[in-house]
Design an enzyme around this catalytic site. Sequence first.
Site, PDB file in Angstrom:
ATOM      1  N   GLU A  80       0.836  -1.198   0.000  1.00  0.00           N
ATOM      2  CA  GLU A  80       0.000   0.000   0.000  1.00  0.00           C
ATOM      3  C   GLU A  80       0.874   1.252   0.000  1.00  0.00           C
ATOM      4  O   GLU A  80       1.925   1.295   0.640  1.00  0.00           O
ATOM      5  CB  GLU A  80      -0.908  -0.007   1.239  1.00  0.00           C
ATOM      6  CG  GLU A  80      -1.693   1.263   1.458  1.00  0.00           C
ATOM      7  CD  GLU A  80      -2.784   1.486   0.431  1.00  0.00           C
ATOM      8  OE1 GLU A  80      -3.700   2.262   0.713  1.00  0.00           O
ATOM      9  OE2 GLU A  80      -2.729   0.893  -0.659  1.00  0.00           O
ATOM     10  N   ASP A 108      -2.524  -5.053   0.683  1.00  0.00           N
ATOM     11  CA  ASP A 108      -1.822  -3.972   1.375  1.00  0.00           C
ATOM     12  C   ASP A 108      -0.437  -4.379   1.863  1.00  0.00           C
ATOM     13  O   ASP A 108       0.490  -3.576   1.854  1.00  0.00           O
ATOM     14  CB  ASP A 108      -2.652  -3.487   2.567  1.00  0.00           C
ATOM     15  CG  ASP A 108      -3.964  -2.860   2.129  1.00  0.00           C
ATOM     16  OD1 ASP A 108      -3.934  -2.019   1.220  1.00  0.00           O
ATOM     17  OD2 ASP A 108      -5.019  -3.229   2.677  1.00  0.00           O
TER      18      ASP A 108
END
Length: 252
Positions: A80, A108
Amino acid sequence: MEDFVRQCFNPMIVELAEKTMKEYGEDLKIETNKFAAICTHLEVCFMYSDFHFINEQGESIIVELGDPNALLKHRFEIIEGRDRTMAWTVVNSICNTTGAEKPKFLPDLYDYKENRFIEIGVTRREVHIYYLEKANKIKSEKTHIHIFSFTGEEMATKADYTLDEESRARIKTRLFTIRQEMASRGLWDSFVSPREEKRQLKKGLKSQEQCASLPTKVSRRTSPALKILEPMWMDSNRTATLRASCLKCPKK
């Protein structure tokens, strides 16, 4: 809301959020709630990976900043915050190296200890509702889901919370602080209510139309944190910079 975000989050996080919104063609001057949500999500992802390493025996250990054990392997790879092209490059590299199944959507984080991708969620609603939405979207048992709320609740795949209780408590405390600071400034209700957010969005669009002809001054300032971060972004040892301690919200 924009002023609140710039005061309460690390400049590095703010600039990463700005780049993310620009990449998707979104205007942070109008979609200020989304700006705040992206910054919050980024910070939770960074806090999730803070201080977690893998030792020579393959065990997960916690090492505070300043510890001399600099050669330890970071437990989590942060995906992320990267632009989409770079993020997919990192994901493909992880899959080729570890044999992990390539996810359909960008996750992420990657957990090198458990050998799985992680999807982090931060919700203003009920955790179980948001969890189900994430699960229905991802449709993969290979990606681990971990949801946090601003009320201190959390939910994870098979009740496996990955982190120790203290690390998770840090995240919950930070989210609760953000909520309290928003509330003290009268921002929480619009942040948590989609209807109020739409009203603010329409108001922002109207205001932007009225101000379109006015001269503007653009800031060219780049934060020192980002200047340090950029050349290290592709370096696997960049975590000390990436995990810079986040700024606390100043008192009202």
